[in-house]
Motif scaffolding. Structure first.
Motif, mmCIF file in Angstrom:
data_model
loop_
_atom_site.group_PDB
_atom_site.id
_atom_site.type_symbol
_atom_site.label_atom_id
_atom_site.label_comp_id
_atom_site.label_asym_id
_atom_site.label_seq_id
_atom_site.Cartn_x
_atom_site.Cartn_y
_atom_site.Cartn_z
ATOM 1 N N ARG A 9 0.880 -1.160 -0.065
ATOM 2 C CA ARG A 9 -0.038 0.151 -0.039
ATOM 3 C C ARG A 9 0.806 1.151 0.196
ATOM 4 O O ARG A 9 0.293 2.397 -0.251
ATOM 5 C CB ARG A 9 -0.840 -0.095 1.125
ATOM 6 C CG ARG A 9 -1.849 -1.151 1.214
ATOM 7 C CD ARG A 9 -2.762 -1.221 0.123
ATOM 8 N NE ARG A 9 -3.557 0.131 -0.169
ATOM 9 C CZ ARG A 9 -4.393 0.199 -1.230
ATOM 10 N NH1 ARG A 9 -4.556 -0.880 -2.111
ATOM 11 N NH2 ARG A 9 -4.888 1.326 -1.242
ATOM 12 N N LEU A 10 2.234 1.049 0.355
ATOM 13 C CA LEU A 10 2.946 2.310 0.354
ATOM 14 C C LEU A 10 3.894 2.456 -0.820
ATOM 15 O O LEU A 10 4.776 3.549 -0.764
ATOM 16 C CB LEU A 10 3.831 1.965 1.515
ATOM 17 C CG LEU A 10 3.486 1.854 2.956
ATOM 18 C CD1 LEU A 10 4.421 1.741 4.089
ATOM 19 C CD2 LEU A 10 2.292 2.865 3.385
ATOM 20 N N ILE A 11 3.575 1.762 -1.883
ATOM 21 C CA ILE A 11 4.535 1.844 -2.942
ATOM 22 C C ILE A 11 3.855 2.071 -4.257
ATOM 23 O O ILE A 11 2.794 1.514 -4.726
ATOM 24 C CB ILE A 11 5.248 0.342 -3.313
ATOM 25 C CG1 ILE A 11 6.158 -0.136 -2.201
ATOM 26 C CG2 ILE A 11 6.068 0.358 -4.502
ATOM 27 C CD1 ILE A 11 6.658 -1.447 -1.932
ATOM 28 N N PRO A 12 4.147 3.052 -5.325
ATOM 29 C CA PRO A 12 3.505 3.535 -6.167
ATOM 30 C C PRO A 12 3.570 2.495 -7.122
ATOM 31 O O PRO A 12 4.363 1.842 -7.323
ATOM 32 C CB PRO A 12 4.332 4.680 -6.715
ATOM 33 C CG PRO A 12 5.107 5.167 -5.599
ATOM 34 C CD PRO A 12 5.349 4.005 -4.818
ATOM 35 N N ALA A 13 2.414 2.319 -7.872
ATOM 36 C CA ALA A 13 1.924 1.524 -8.833
ATOM 37 C C ALA A 13 1.717 -0.042 -8.285
ATOM 38 O O ALA A 13 1.178 -0.858 -9.161
ATOM 39 C CB ALA A 13 3.233 1.448 -9.941
ATOM 40 N N ILE A 14 2.153 -0.214 -7.141
ATOM 41 C CA ILE A 14 1.962 -1.437 -6.601
ATOM 42 C C ILE A 14 0.525 -1.411 -5.610
ATOM 43 O O ILE A 14 -0.173 -2.519 -5.447
ATOM 44 C CB ILE A 14 3.086 -1.920 -5.483
ATOM 45 C CG1 ILE A 14 4.317 -1.949 -6.446
ATOM 46 C CG2 ILE A 14 2.718 -3.228 -4.723
ATOM 47 C CD1 ILE A 14 4.259 -3.012 -7.425
ATOM 48 N N ARG A 15 0.085 -0.229 -5.202
ATOM 49 C CA ARG A 15 -0.993 -0.114 -4.367
ATOM 50 C C ARG A 15 -2.077 -0.818 -4.997
ATOM 51 O O ARG A 15 -3.080 -1.356 -4.236
ATOM 52 C CB ARG A 15 -1.276 1.360 -4.156
ATOM 53 C CG ARG A 15 -0.434 2.154 -2.995
ATOM 54 C CD ARG A 15 -0.728 3.264 -2.668
ATOM 55 N NE ARG A 15 -0.804 4.330 -3.718
ATOM 56 C CZ ARG A 15 0.175 5.077 -4.177
ATOM 57 N NH1 ARG A 15 1.222 4.916 -3.635
ATOM 58 N NH2 ARG A 15 -0.100 5.674 -4.966
ATOM 59 N N GLN A 16 -2.406 -0.488 -6.133
ATOM 60 C CA GLN A 16 -3.519 -1.055 -6.810
ATOM 61 C C GLN A 16 -3.622 -2.461 -7.262
ATOM 62 O O GLN A 16 -4.625 -3.156 -7.408
ATOM 63 C CB GLN A 16 -3.891 -0.355 -8.185
ATOM 64 C CG GLN A 16 -4.061 1.312 -7.924
ATOM 65 C CD GLN A 16 -2.907 1.951 -8.096
ATOM 66 O OE1 GLN A 16 -1.918 1.670 -8.034
ATOM 67 N NE2 GLN A 16 -2.990 3.344 -8.253
ATOM 68 N N LEU A 17 -2.508 -3.212 -7.300
ATOM 69 C CA LEU A 17 -2.146 -4.482 -7.745
ATOM 70 C C LEU A 17 -2.150 -5.428 -6.675
ATOM 71 O O LEU A 17 -2.324 -6.721 -6.692
ATOM 72 C CB LEU A 17 -0.913 -4.643 -8.499
ATOM 73 C CG LEU A 17 -0.695 -3.586 -9.724
ATOM 74 C CD1 LEU A 17 0.461 -4.025 -10.541
ATOM 75 C CD2 LEU A 17 -2.154 -3.951 -10.895
ATOM 76 N N ILE A 18 -1.675 -5.128 -5.509
ATOM 77 C CA ILE A 18 -1.331 -5.901 -4.120
ATOM 78 C C ILE A 18 -2.689 -6.527 -3.887
ATOM 79 O O ILE A 18 -2.515 -7.957 -3.191
ATOM 80 C CB ILE A 18 -0.771 -5.046 -2.960
ATOM 81 C CG1 ILE A 18 -0.108 -6.160 -2.222
ATOM 82 C CG2 ILE A 18 -1.910 -4.225 -2.433
ATOM 83 C CD1 ILE A 18 0.932 -7.031 -2.678
ATOM 84 N N SER A 19 -3.755 -6.144 -4.154
ATOM 85 C CA SER A 19 -4.916 -7.056 -3.619
ATOM 86 C C SER A 19 -5.207 -8.019 -4.410
ATOM 87 O O SER A 19 -5.834 -9.075 -4.152
ATOM 88 C CB SER A 19 -6.309 -5.994 -3.979
ATOM 89 O OG SER A 19 -5.912 -4.762 -3.084
ATOM 90 N N ILE A 20 -4.801 -8.192 -5.779
ATOM 91 C CA ILE A 20 -4.924 -9.268 -6.787
ATOM 92 C C ILE A 20 -4.559 -10.452 -6.189
ATOM 93 O O ILE A 20 -5.522 -11.501 -6.267
ATOM 94 C CB ILE A 20 -4.531 -8.848 -8.157
ATOM 95 C CG1 ILE A 20 -5.176 -7.475 -8.770
ATOM 96 C CG2 ILE A 20 -4.614 -9.900 -8.983
ATOM 97 C CD1 ILE A 20 -4.935 -7.265 -9.996
ATOM 98 N N PRO A 21 -3.160 -10.572 -5.873
ATOM 99 C CA PRO A 21 -2.589 -11.909 -5.446
ATOM 100 C C PRO A 21 -3.275 -12.229 -4.197
ATOM 101 O O PRO A 21 -3.510 -13.466 -3.618
ATOM 102 C CB PRO A 21 -1.401 -11.892 -5.292
ATOM 103 C CG PRO A 21 -0.980 -10.282 -5.276
ATOM 104 C CD PRO A 21 -1.933 -9.624 -5.977
ATOM 105 N N ALA A 22 -3.678 -11.237 -3.378
ATOM 106 C CA ALA A 22 -4.329 -11.563 -1.885
ATOM 107 C C ALA A 22 -5.691 -12.217 -2.248
ATOM 108 O O ALA A 22 -6.027 -13.184 -1.554
ATOM 109 C CB ALA A 22 -4.690 -10.224 -1.237
ATOM 110 N N GLY A 23 -6.554 -11.892 -3.295
ATOM 111 C CA GLY A 23 -7.695 -12.494 -3.684
ATOM 112 C C GLY A 23 -7.512 -14.112 -4.095
ATOM 113 O O GLY A 23 -8.089 -14.796 -3.813
ATOM 114 N N ILE A 24 -6.477 -13.970 -5.277
ATOM 115 C CA ILE A 24 -6.146 -15.306 -5.877
ATOM 116 C C ILE A 24 -5.688 -16.398 -4.801
ATOM 117 O O ILE A 24 -6.106 -17.460 -4.686
ATOM 118 C CB ILE A 24 -5.187 -15.150 -6.836
ATOM 119 C CG1 ILE A 24 -5.703 -14.242 -8.094
ATOM 120 C CG2 ILE A 24 -4.466 -16.597 -7.310
ATOM 121 C CD1 ILE A 24 -4.629 -13.927 -9.036
#
Length: 228
Positions: free
Chosen positions: A134-149
């Motif tokens: 959540r603290l890293i630009p461009a990663i904030r939007q993506l980190i939820s995807i592997p969490a869901g998978i």
């Protein structure tokens, strides 16, 4: 830099500076919440054009409270992250496993066992990954995807996503508070652009440190296995 992050649907009509001016004139808790939902979902949108100006206005005009700005931004970020999480959980996982079971997946050296191992790893380290992401630009939007998978526990996901978003939004609000004491409203956009580049660099440094830490643990684990 901010111009590159505004969604295409918006830049068809506005450039970043125009949107910034519009937001300054219409800022409210509702807009902070809604735009942070967008920022945290799969649509690329910079929180830097939402939270700092809202915090700036809270200090300059007093129409909003800076702590409630952070609360609204964090709530929006959580809702957007949950959109990604649920989509990945419902849609993403079957697609990933279908690919892993396909001939093409096997040709790419991907199989069901490897995917299951990756999910197990995220289950073990996912909390830290979600928070730091959540603290890293461009990663904030993506980190939820592997969490869901990986089917990360929803309550753990909510907790660490909220904490990470809270820290990030507090940093942005602090920037808005500091700028309210340093620059005029007409200079605000240029100042946010300037300091956003510093935040981006800081995020990339944090990402680099995380990669180094992961690689260090990976090689350390291999050395231990070789000694057995």
């Amino acid at each position: 830099m901010i111009d590159l992050l505004i969604p295409l649907a918006i830049t068809d009509y506005l450039d970043a500076a125009t949107f910034f001016d519009w937001f300054v004139q219409n800022a409210s808790y509702l807009f902070v919440f809604l735009f942070m939902v967008i920022e945290s979902s799969f649509i690329p949108f910079p929180s830097e054009v939402v939270v700092p100006p809202a915090a700036y206005l809270a200090m300059q005009k007093g129409d909003m409270n800076i702590f409630l700005v952070v609360a609204a931004a964090t709530a929006g970020a959580l809702v957007g992250a949950l959109v990604n999480y649920v989509l990945s959980l419902v849609i993403g996982r079957p697609i990933v496993y279908a690919f892993a079971d396909s001939r093409l997946g096997h040709a790419c050296l991907i199989d069901r066992a490897k995917v299951e191992k990756a999910e197990a790893y995220f289950d073990k380290h996912g909390a830290a990954s979600t928070f730091i992401g959540r603290l890293i630009p461009a990663i904030r939007q993506l980190i939820s995807i592997p969490a869901g998978i990986a089917r990360m526990n929803i309550w753990v996901f909510i907790l660490f996503t909220t904490l990470g978003a809270l820290v990030w939004n507090a940093v942005l609000a602090a920037l808005g508070w500091w700028l309210s004491r340093q620059v005029s409203l007409s200079q605000l956009y240029e100042a946010v652009e300037k300091y956003n580049s510093y935040l981006t660099i800081g995020g990339l440094v944090l990402l680099g440190l995380c990669v180094v830490y992961i690689l260090y643990n990976a090689f350390k684990g291999k050395k231990k296995d070789s000694r057995k």
